[in-house]
Design a protein around this motif. Sequence first.
Motif, PDB file in Angstrom:
ATOM      1  N   SER A  37       0.814  -1.216   0.000  1.00 48.91           N
ATOM      2  CA  SER A  37       0.000   0.000   0.000  1.00 48.91           C
ATOM      3  C   SER A  37       0.848   1.266   0.000  1.00 48.91           C
ATOM      4  O   SER A  37       0.352   2.344   0.324  1.00 48.91           O
ATOM      5  CB  SER A  37      -0.935   0.006   1.217  1.00 48.91           C
ATOM      6  N   ARG A  38       2.109   1.159  -0.373  1.00 48.81           N
ATOM      7  CA  ARG A  38       2.992   2.321  -0.339  1.00 48.81           C
ATOM      8  C   ARG A  38       2.653   3.296  -1.457  1.00 48.81           C
ATOM      9  O   ARG A  38       2.081   2.920  -2.486  1.00 48.81           O
ATOM     10  CB  ARG A  38       4.459   1.906  -0.447  1.00 48.81           C
ATOM     11  N   ASN A  39       3.012   4.551  -1.230  1.00 47.87           N
ATOM     12  CA  ASN A  39       2.863   5.576  -2.256  1.00 47.87           C
ATOM     13  C   ASN A  39       3.892   5.354  -3.368  1.00 47.87           C
ATOM     14  O   ASN A  39       4.941   4.734  -3.145  1.00 47.87           O
ATOM     15  CB  ASN A  39       3.055   6.965  -1.648  1.00 47.87           C
ATOM     16  N   ALA A  90      13.432  -1.753   9.352  1.00 48.80           N
ATOM     17  CA  ALA A  90      12.357  -1.589  10.343  1.00 48.80           C
ATOM     18  C   ALA A  90      11.563  -0.306  10.138  1.00 48.80           C
ATOM     19  O   ALA A  90      10.377  -0.250  10.481  1.00 48.80           O
ATOM     20  CB  ALA A  90      12.943  -1.616  11.754  1.00 48.80           C
ATOM     21  N   SER A  91      12.183   0.723   9.569  1.00 48.39           N
ATOM     22  CA  SER A  91      11.480   1.989   9.390  1.00 48.39           C
ATOM     23  C   SER A  91      10.292   1.857   8.448  1.00 48.39           C
ATOM     24  O   SER A  91       9.331   2.627   8.555  1.00 48.39           O
ATOM     25  CB  SER A  91      12.441   3.061   8.861  1.00 48.39           C
ATOM     26  N   GLY A  92      10.323   0.887   7.545  1.00 45.09           N
ATOM     27  CA  GLY A  92       9.232   0.735   6.601  1.00 45.09           C
ATOM     28  C   GLY A  92       8.264  -0.379   6.933  1.00 45.09           C
ATOM     29  O   GLY A  92       7.293  -0.593   6.202  1.00 45.09           O
ATOM     30  N   ARG A  93       8.493  -1.101   8.036  1.00 44.99           N
ATOM     31  CA  ARG A  93       7.594  -2.209   8.374  1.00 44.99           C
ATOM     32  C   ARG A  93       7.411  -2.379   9.876  1.00 44.99           C
ATOM     33  O   ARG A  93       7.272  -3.478  10.401  1.00 44.99           O
ATOM     34  CB  ARG A  93       8.087  -3.506   7.731  1.00 44.99           C
ATOM     35  N   ILE A 141       3.151  15.285   3.702  1.00 46.80           N
ATOM     36  CA  ILE A 141       3.421  13.853   3.561  1.00 46.80           C
ATOM     37  C   ILE A 141       2.124  13.069   3.785  1.00 46.80           C
ATOM     38  O   ILE A 141       1.477  13.202   4.826  1.00 46.80           O
ATOM     39  CB  ILE A 141       4.501  13.390   4.547  1.00 46.80           C
ATOM     40  N   SER A 142       1.779  12.251   2.827  1.00 47.73           N
ATOM     41  CA  SER A 142       0.578  11.431   2.909  1.00 47.73           C
ATOM     42  C   SER A 142       0.930  10.095   3.555  1.00 47.73           C
ATOM     43  O   SER A 142       1.451   9.191   2.884  1.00 47.73           O
ATOM     44  CB  SER A 142      -0.006  11.211   1.505  1.00 47.73           C
ATOM     45  N   CYS A 143       0.665   9.978   4.856  1.00 47.96           N
ATOM     46  CA  CYS A 143       1.021   8.746   5.571  1.00 47.96           C
ATOM     47  C   CYS A 143      -0.072   8.328   6.550  1.00 47.96           C
ATOM     48  O   CYS A 143       0.202   7.614   7.519  1.00 47.96           O
ATOM     49  CB  CYS A 143       2.363   8.895   6.283  1.00 47.96           C
ATOM     50  N   ASP A 144      -1.306   8.773   6.320  1.00 49.95           N
ATOM     51  CA  ASP A 144      -2.457   8.364   7.130  1.00 49.95           C
ATOM     52  C   ASP A 144      -2.246   8.629   8.623  1.00 49.95           C
ATOM     53  O   ASP A 144      -2.583   7.790   9.467  1.00 49.95           O
ATOM     54  CB  ASP A 144      -2.769   6.875   6.920  1.00 49.95           C
ATOM     55  N   PRO A 208       4.082   3.578   8.231  1.00 49.49           N
ATOM     56  CA  PRO A 208       5.515   3.808   8.437  1.00 49.49           C
ATOM     57  C   PRO A 208       6.321   3.955   7.154  1.00 49.49           C
ATOM     58  O   PRO A 208       7.206   4.815   7.077  1.00 49.49           O
ATOM     59  CB  PRO A 208       5.957   2.572   9.232  1.00 49.49           C
ATOM     60  N   LEU A 209       6.040   3.131   6.155  1.00 51.33           N
ATOM     61  CA  LEU A 209       6.825   3.232   4.925  1.00 51.33           C
ATOM     62  C   LEU A 209       6.519   4.524   4.179  1.00 51.33           C
ATOM     63  O   LEU A 209       7.420   5.171   3.638  1.00 51.33           O
ATOM     64  CB  LEU A 209       6.548   2.020   4.031  1.00 51.33           C
TER      65      LEU A 209
END
Length: 266
Positions: A37-39, A90-93, A141-144, A208-209
């Motif tokens: 679901s990443r941008n 870890a920063s992306g998951r 930044i679109s990160c919900d 996070p990602l």
Amino acid sequence: MSNSNATPTTSKPSNNTRNIPHYSDKGQYPDSYYAASRNPKPDRPTLKNDIQVEICVVGGGYSGLSTALHLIETDHEVVVLEGAQIGWGASGRNGGQIVNGLNASLQKIKKSYGQENANFVGQLVTRGGKIIRRFVRDYDISCDLKEKNIFAALNNGQLKDLQETHALWESHGMHDREMLDKNGIQEHIKSDAYVGGVIDHSGGHFHPLNLALGEAAAIEQNGGTIYENTLVVDIEYADDAIKVITEFGTVTCKQAVLCGNAYLNK
């Protein structure tokens, strides 16, 4: 603010390749909800020549991205080197939670190092969430990002622990938490399983990602350069410069910031 990219000194590949196994195989994101679901992100190049720059940041996770963005905002010239893709580790998951807490309690820190240091650590704990919110706001930044989180108690013993923690944090000047009784927690959680809890108004949750990808985009929008799939294999120090050696190129810089974690290949 400088918009200049790092200056290449040669297009010839470096001869500094080391036989170090690559932690990420081909650098592709592991299968996860966050990867699926990443941008959209650009295909960033691998460093294949020798360049010069003021500051080289090694690592494209939260630490490296935040460091680079703060430096660029204060008019420094920065290159970021990431061994896989931005936010690959870890920063992306991770769970994407803004949780203000410590493995070692503030009480334990106070006992070992004194009240002043405990107050300092307490302020550091809440600073991360403020930095995230500022980046999200300033760079759209679109990160919900969702605000607040709840620590729920299933029994009176757990509730007593939360009350003690709440009082401790209040004593350190942190007033963003609010105790909830059984009726209060039911306003947020439609269940009668909990006897109460604490709502942290400074907590939150995000993708996070997508946060990492948004910070990377902000770095590039402000003149920074990012190389992906660029594994650092060695660093050489001299009196007047630092040479960061990758598989196929080098970065000569005045300062280097190492922001790796689990994949340092020590």
